[in-house]
Design a protein around this motif. Structure first.
Motif, PDB file in Angstrom:
ATOM      1  N   VAL A 227       0.658  -0.886  -0.017  1.00 46.12           N
ATOM      2  CA  VAL A 227      -0.408  -0.145   0.062  1.00 46.12           C
ATOM      3  C   VAL A 227       1.101   1.078  -0.348  1.00 46.12           C
ATOM      4  CG1 VAL A 227      -1.377   0.931   1.506  1.00 46.12           C
ATOM      5  CG2 VAL A 227      -2.282  -0.960   0.824  1.00 46.12           C
ATOM      6  N   HIS A 228       2.489   1.134   0.544  1.00 50.47           N
ATOM      7  CA  HIS A 228       3.223   2.815   0.862  1.00 50.47           C
ATOM      8  C   HIS A 228       3.176   2.797  -0.555  1.00 50.47           C
ATOM      9  CE1 HIS A 228       6.065   4.660   3.668  1.00 50.47           C
ATOM     10  NE2 HIS A 228       5.131   5.463   3.419  1.00 50.47           N
ATOM     11  N   THR A 229       3.420   1.992  -1.133  1.00 51.75           N
ATOM     12  CA  THR A 229       4.113   2.270  -2.761  1.00 51.75           C
ATOM     13  C   THR A 229       2.983   2.017  -3.460  1.00 51.75           C
ATOM     14  OG1 THR A 229       4.712  -0.132  -2.841  1.00 51.75           O
ATOM     15  CG2 THR A 229       6.614   1.189  -2.171  1.00 51.75           C
ATOM     16  N   GLY A 230       2.321   2.297  -3.219  1.00 53.11           N
ATOM     17  CA  GLY A 230       0.683   2.121  -4.687  1.00 53.11           C
ATOM     18  C   GLY A 230       0.072   3.351  -4.350  1.00 53.11           C
ATOM     19  N   PHE A 231       0.266   4.255  -3.203  1.00 52.28           N
ATOM     20  CA  PHE A 231      -0.761   5.655  -3.845  1.00 52.28           C
ATOM     21  C   PHE A 231      -0.132   6.216  -5.364  1.00 52.28           C
ATOM     22  CE2 PHE A 231      -0.019   5.090   0.565  1.00 52.28           C
ATOM     23  CZ  PHE A 231      -1.390   5.253   0.900  1.00 52.28           C
ATOM     24  N   VAL A 232      -1.740   6.803  -5.767  1.00 53.76           N
ATOM     25  CA  VAL A 232      -0.999   7.282  -7.335  1.00 53.76           C
ATOM     26  C   VAL A 232      -1.356   8.612  -7.264  1.00 53.76           C
ATOM     27  CG1 VAL A 232      -1.685   5.280  -7.743  1.00 53.76           C
ATOM     28  CG2 VAL A 232      -3.773   6.959  -7.259  1.00 53.76           C
ATOM     29  N   ASP A 233      -1.613   9.485  -8.754  1.00 52.08           N
ATOM     30  CA  ASP A 233      -1.639  10.783  -8.473  1.00 52.08           C
ATOM     31  C   ASP A 233      -2.554  11.297  -7.443  1.00 52.08           C
ATOM     32  OD1 ASP A 233       1.809  12.243  -9.182  1.00 52.08           O
ATOM     33  OD2 ASP A 233       0.875  10.812 -10.524  1.00 52.08           O
ATOM     34  N   LEU A 234      -2.811  12.511  -7.751  1.00 52.85           N
ATOM     35  CA  LEU A 234      -4.499  12.961  -7.130  1.00 52.85           C
ATOM     36  C   LEU A 234      -5.064  13.112  -8.559  1.00 52.85           C
ATOM     37  CD1 LEU A 234      -2.507  13.426  -4.239  1.00 52.85           C
ATOM     38  CD2 LEU A 234      -4.209  15.895  -4.307  1.00 52.85           C
ATOM     39  N   GLY A 235      -6.578  13.044  -8.606  1.00 54.28           N
ATOM     40  CA  GLY A 235      -6.987  12.972  -9.448  1.00 54.28           C
ATOM     41  C   GLY A 235      -7.101  11.805 -10.285  1.00 54.28           C
ATOM     42  N   THR A 236      -6.038  10.541 -10.495  1.00 58.48           N
ATOM     43  CA  THR A 236      -6.466   9.837 -10.728  1.00 58.48           C
ATOM     44  C   THR A 236      -6.616   8.483 -10.150  1.00 58.48           C
ATOM     45  OG1 THR A 236      -3.971   9.187 -10.339  1.00 58.48           O
ATOM     46  CG2 THR A 236      -3.937  11.158 -12.330  1.00 58.48           C
ATOM     47  N   GLY A 237      -6.751   8.305  -8.825  1.00 57.06           N
ATOM     48  CA  GLY A 237      -7.749   6.829  -8.234  1.00 57.06           C
ATOM     49  C   GLY A 237      -9.128   7.258  -7.867  1.00 57.06           C
ATOM     50  N   ASP A 238      -9.103   6.278  -6.845  1.00 57.57           N
ATOM     51  CA  ASP A 238     -10.503   6.272  -6.525  1.00 57.57           C
ATOM     52  C   ASP A 238     -10.249   7.209  -5.669  1.00 57.57           C
ATOM     53  OD1 ASP A 238     -11.565   3.775  -8.186  1.00 57.57           O
ATOM     54  OD2 ASP A 238      -9.876   3.267  -6.923  1.00 57.57           O
ATOM     55  N   MET A 239     -10.135   8.041  -4.671  1.00 53.58           N
ATOM     56  CA  MET A 239     -10.620   8.749  -4.365  1.00 53.58           C
ATOM     57  C   MET A 239     -11.520  10.366  -4.682  1.00 53.58           C
ATOM     58  SD  MET A 239     -10.176   9.837  -0.791  1.00 53.58           S
ATOM     59  CE  MET A 239      -8.212   9.232   0.026  1.00 53.58           C
ATOM     60  N   ASN A 240     -13.091  10.190  -4.536  1.00 54.09           N
ATOM     61  CA  ASN A 240     -13.710  11.468  -4.999  1.00 54.09           C
ATOM     62  C   ASN A 240     -13.645  13.043  -4.522  1.00 54.09           C
ATOM     63  OD1 ASN A 240     -16.112  13.070  -4.835  1.00 54.09           O
ATOM     64  ND2 ASN A 240     -17.076  11.510  -5.181  1.00 54.09           N
ATOM     65  N   TYR A 241     -12.709  13.348  -5.291  1.00 48.62           N
ATOM     66  CA  TYR A 241     -12.066  14.696  -4.830  1.00 48.62           C
ATOM     67  C   TYR A 241     -12.423  16.490  -4.757  1.00 48.62           C
ATOM     68  CZ  TYR A 241      -7.133  13.946  -3.400  1.00 48.62           C
ATOM     69  OH  TYR A 241      -6.538  13.703  -1.806  1.00 48.62           O
ATOM     70  N   PRO A 242     -13.936  15.790  -6.122  1.00 43.17           N
ATOM     71  CA  PRO A 242     -14.747  16.550  -5.760  1.00 43.17           C
ATOM     72  C   PRO A 242     -16.064  16.787  -4.159  1.00 43.17           C
ATOM     73  CG  PRO A 242     -15.218  16.159  -8.017  1.00 43.17           C
ATOM     74  CD  PRO A 242     -14.316  14.747  -6.982  1.00 43.17           C
ATOM     75  N   ARG A 243     -16.029  15.146  -3.539  1.00 45.81           N
ATOM     76  CA  ARG A 243     -16.968  15.361  -2.581  1.00 45.81           C
ATOM     77  C   ARG A 243     -15.654  15.613  -1.493  1.00 45.81           C
ATOM     78  NH1 ARG A 243     -16.743  10.384   0.630  1.00 45.81           N
ATOM     79  NH2 ARG A 243     -18.928  10.649   2.091  1.00 45.81           N
ATOM     80  N   LEU A 244     -14.780  15.167  -1.908  1.00 49.71           N
ATOM     81  CA  LEU A 244     -13.231  15.270  -0.060  1.00 49.71           C
ATOM     82  C   LEU A 244     -13.549  17.159  -0.508  1.00 49.71           C
ATOM     83  CD1 LEU A 244     -11.625  14.373   1.943  1.00 49.71           C
ATOM     84  CD2 LEU A 244     -10.200  14.373  -0.082  1.00 49.71           C
ATOM     85  N   MET A 245     -13.193  17.728  -1.288  1.00 47.21           N
ATOM     86  CA  MET A 245     -12.658  19.213  -1.618  1.00 47.21           C
ATOM     87  C   MET A 245     -13.754  19.839  -1.348  1.00 47.21           C
ATOM     88  SD  MET A 245      -9.538  20.324  -2.646  1.00 47.21           S
ATOM     89  CE  MET A 245     -10.021  21.222  -3.356  1.00 47.21           C
ATOM     90  N   HIS A 246     -14.957  19.475  -1.189  1.00 43.99           N
ATOM     91  CA  HIS A 246     -16.790  19.929  -0.398  1.00 43.99           C
ATOM     92  C   HIS A 246     -16.410  20.111   1.313  1.00 43.99           C
ATOM     93  CE1 HIS A 246     -20.351  21.346  -0.295  1.00 43.99           C
ATOM     94  NE2 HIS A 246     -21.038  19.830  -0.003  1.00 43.99           N
ATOM     95  N   ALA A 247     -16.617  18.795   1.532  1.00 40.86           N
ATOM     96  CA  ALA A 247     -16.422  18.189   2.536  1.00 40.86           C
ATOM     97  C   ALA A 247     -15.257  19.762   3.360  1.00 40.86           C
ATOM     98  CB  ALA A 247     -16.119  17.173   3.304  1.00 40.86           C
TER      99      ALA A 247
END
Length: 287
Positions: A227-247
């Motif tokens: 997991v530690h080596t598997g993070f990806v560039d912001l906006g290219t993965g499964d984090m819902n950044y519009p939702r997170l930014m709103h929060a």
């Protein structure tokens, strides 16, 4: 909220070429940076402030690398000494933020340990011990804030979320003077929704670390090192950044910090430029 970048990606360059590292983050559009005691130390504030002023960028927070959870349980004065050294460093600066990770013990034991297993140290899975850890850290945070005007923000990895979030929620309950530098990536890969944490404890956040990740069918079964080596560039993965930014926009104030953290993997200065540009574009569009 202000958007910044974490210097940890640059390792030893932080001390060897401070101007180069800070200039790259400033060029990427960062309003502030976070750097660590591990690479820069706490002996040359004048050097750092001169570079920051040159590039019109702020020190958002200083990461303390000398605090461990076993020490907080069994020898809290050792952790107090490490945190005090960082407190003295940031006390004269505009942003008096200390970012403190609770090291879980021997990191060499982690490569084959799953997120669900958490720390290999048995005493960190005991509720009474974890409450004592939280209370001891709270006492240190309260004292340092009174003496130096600093704020300690606890920066999580995955082991705080083992045992149904035993350590993380103990800190939420028994360490009210500690705020959270929530690492959104480690929370998410551990099966905890960063948005739900922000909404549940809105008064405990003025500083957030941003990562992106790829979902796993059973998050807790993944190996820590993978997991530690598997993070990806912001906006290219499964984090819902519009939702997170709103929060975050609802919880964080205008002088609070959202820090992009790249650490291991195929990241470079361009990754920061793309990430910060992406976040600013989301903000300009109202998420």
């Amino acid at each position: 909220m202000k958007i910044g970048g974490h210097c940890v990606l640059f390792g030893k360059q932080i001390a060897e070429d401070t101007d180069g590292v800070i200039s790259r983050l400033a060029f990427a559009g960062a309003e502030g940076c976070e750097l660590g005691q591990r690479f820069f130390g706490v002996d040359d504030r004048d050097k750092l402030t001169a570079v920051l002023e040159k590039h019109d960028i702020s020190l958002a927070g200083m990461h303390c690398n000398g605090m461990t959870l076993p020490d907080l349980l069994n020898d809290p004065d050792k952790s107090r000494a490490s945190l005090t050294a960082v407190a003295r460093f940031v006390a004269p600066l505009p942003n008096r933020n200390i970012i403190a990770s609770g090291g879980p013990g021997d990191m060499n034991a982690f490569p084959q340990i799953t997120l669900r297993e958490g720390s290999p140290i048995a005493e960190l899975h005991d509720a009474a011990n974890v409450r004592k850890i939280a209370e001891n850290l709270n006492a240190i945070a309260r004292d340092l804030k009174a003496e130096y005007g600093v704020q300690i923000h606890y920066h999580n990895h995955s082991w705080e979320f083992a045992d149904n979030g035993l350590i993380w929620f103990a800190l939420a309950e028994y360490a009210p003077d500690v705020k959270f530098a929530l690492d959104t990536g480690w929370a998410a890969v551990s099966g905890f929704d960063p948005v739900e944490l922000l909404e549940r404890y809105p008064d405990r956040f003025t500083y957030v670390h941003l990562r992106d990740y790829l979902k796993s069918p059973v998050p807790g079964n993944r190996i820590f090192k993978e997991v530690h080596t598997g993070f990806v560039d912001l906006g290219t993965g499964d984090m819902n950044y519009p939702r997170l930014m709103h929060a975050m926009d609802k919880v964080l104030g205008q002088d609070d910090w959202a820090i992009v953290e790249y650490e291991l993997g195929n990241f470079d200065t361009d990754s920061y430029q793309k990430a910060i540009g992406y976040l600013k574009e989301l903000r300009s569009k109202g998420f």
